[in-house]
Design a protein around this motif. Structure first.
Motif, short mmCIF file in Angstrom:
data_model
loop_
_atom_site.label_atom_id
_atom_site.label_comp_id
_atom_site.label_asym_id
_atom_site.label_seq_id
_atom_site.Cartn_x
_atom_site.Cartn_y
_atom_site.Cartn_z
N VAL A 24 0.80 -1.07 -0.16
CA VAL A 24 0.05 0.17 -0.09
C VAL A 24 0.97 1.27 -0.09
O VAL A 24 1.94 1.49 0.78
N ASP A 25 0.51 2.13 -0.90
CA ASP A 25 1.37 3.43 -1.03
C ASP A 25 0.32 4.59 -1.45
O ASP A 25 -0.97 4.31 -1.32
N ARG A 26 0.71 5.61 -1.86
CA ARG A 26 -0.14 6.74 -2.00
C ARG A 26 -0.73 6.49 -3.26
O ARG A 26 -1.66 7.21 -3.60
N CYS A 27 -0.49 5.70 -4.14
CA CYS A 27 -1.05 5.33 -5.58
C CYS A 27 -1.90 4.16 -5.65
O CYS A 27 -2.88 3.91 -6.44
N HIS A 28 -1.82 3.32 -4.64
CA HIS A 28 -2.82 2.04 -4.58
C HIS A 28 -3.07 1.55 -3.26
O HIS A 28 -2.24 1.61 -2.35
N ASP A 29 -4.32 0.92 -3.23
CA ASP A 29 -4.58 0.33 -1.86
C ASP A 29 -4.83 -1.18 -2.08
O ASP A 29 -4.86 -1.65 -3.14
#
Length: 268
Positions: A24-29
């Motif tokens: 998980v990061d700022r671009c995908h969950d």
């Protein structure tokens, strides 16, 4: 910033860095765990870190309290492994202090840790004979006189976060050094994460998918570093297959904490 703030900052900087293949990061969950859950954990754990810095306390009970506080969101376990590393670091101040904290743990720390473990959905190896869901395990820990350091040594062959307790926080130290070498800002976090992923099989992946997948993921990360594989394509492949290097993420958080204490700059 103080130690408690550094611990929270480390948790937030790690999850916000992009790309970190599979995580998980700022671009995908992930379907059940989102960026917001990780950020919420960093906020909710603040009082535990603050208490550890200002008044000290027992490692096991502090880990248990951190898990209890961060169970308030629906994203499941987000930072159990990070708490295992951060709590000794905050109590001790740095890696040297954390080593002394680890050496001073006792049976009660081990019992509290197992209570914390039981509150999570952390995957266990099938061969583990100390089952967190079995009350007999607590009795066995007492009968054997196992300290929390002993519990980590017991788990170390199968769990790289536990292994940090037995090897003097070696990968944590390496991650901090990588951050310094890669420069400042979130790009340095992603680059350090990838370097670690290319150097050692992630044991969270091994527990979830098997050792062969963990080895292959490590090899693919090395191919990215060597220019033979595209980083974002590798990230997408990992996310699609549910291959998330969660243990590397935990160690990256600990490395950020250490680096911040040594003057590493995050806000460039």
């Amino acid at each position: 910033m103080n130690r408690a703030e550094r611990a929270q900052m480390a948790m937030m900087l790690e999850v916000c860095a992009y790309p970190k293949p599979g995580n998980v990061d700022r671009c995908h969950d992930y379907p059940d765990t989102r960026l917001e859950h990780f950020l919420a954990s960093a906020i909710l754990a603040g009082p535990v870190f603050d208490a550890a810095e200002k008044t000290g306390g027992r490692v096991g009970s502090l880990i248990r309290e951190a898990v209890l506080r961060t169970n308030d969101h629906a994203g499941g376990n987000t930072h159990f492994g990070a708490f295992i590393l951060l709590i000794p670091l905050v109590l001790g101040g740095d890696i040297g202090g954390a080593r002394r904290v680890v050496a001073g743990t006792d049976v009660e720390d081990a019992i509290d840790f197992y209570a914390a473990f039981g509150l999570t959905r952390v995957r266990m190896a099938e061969s583990d004979d100390l089952d967190v869901n079995d009350p007999a395990s607590t009795a066995a820990i007492r009968e054997r006189g196992m300290t929390l350091a002993d519990i980590m040594a017991y788990s170390a062959p199968r769990d790289m976060v536990a292994r940090e307790w037995t090897n003097g926080f070696a990968l944590t130290r390496r991650c901090a050094d990588l951050l310094h070498s890669h420069g400042s800002g979130r790009e340095a976090v992603g680059a350090s994460f990838l370097d670690l992923l290319a150097s050692v099989p992630d044991t969270f992946i091994a527990k979830k998918h098997g050792e062969a997948v963990a080895e292959r993921t490590m090899q693919c990360a090395g191919e990215v570093l060597g220019g033979a594989r595209d980083l974002r394509a590798f990230d997408a492949e990992c996310v699609s297959a549910g291959i998330n290097p969660g243990s590397i993420a935990d160690i990256t958080i600990a490395g950020i904490y250490v680096a911040l204490g040594e003057g590493w700059q995050w806000d460039c």
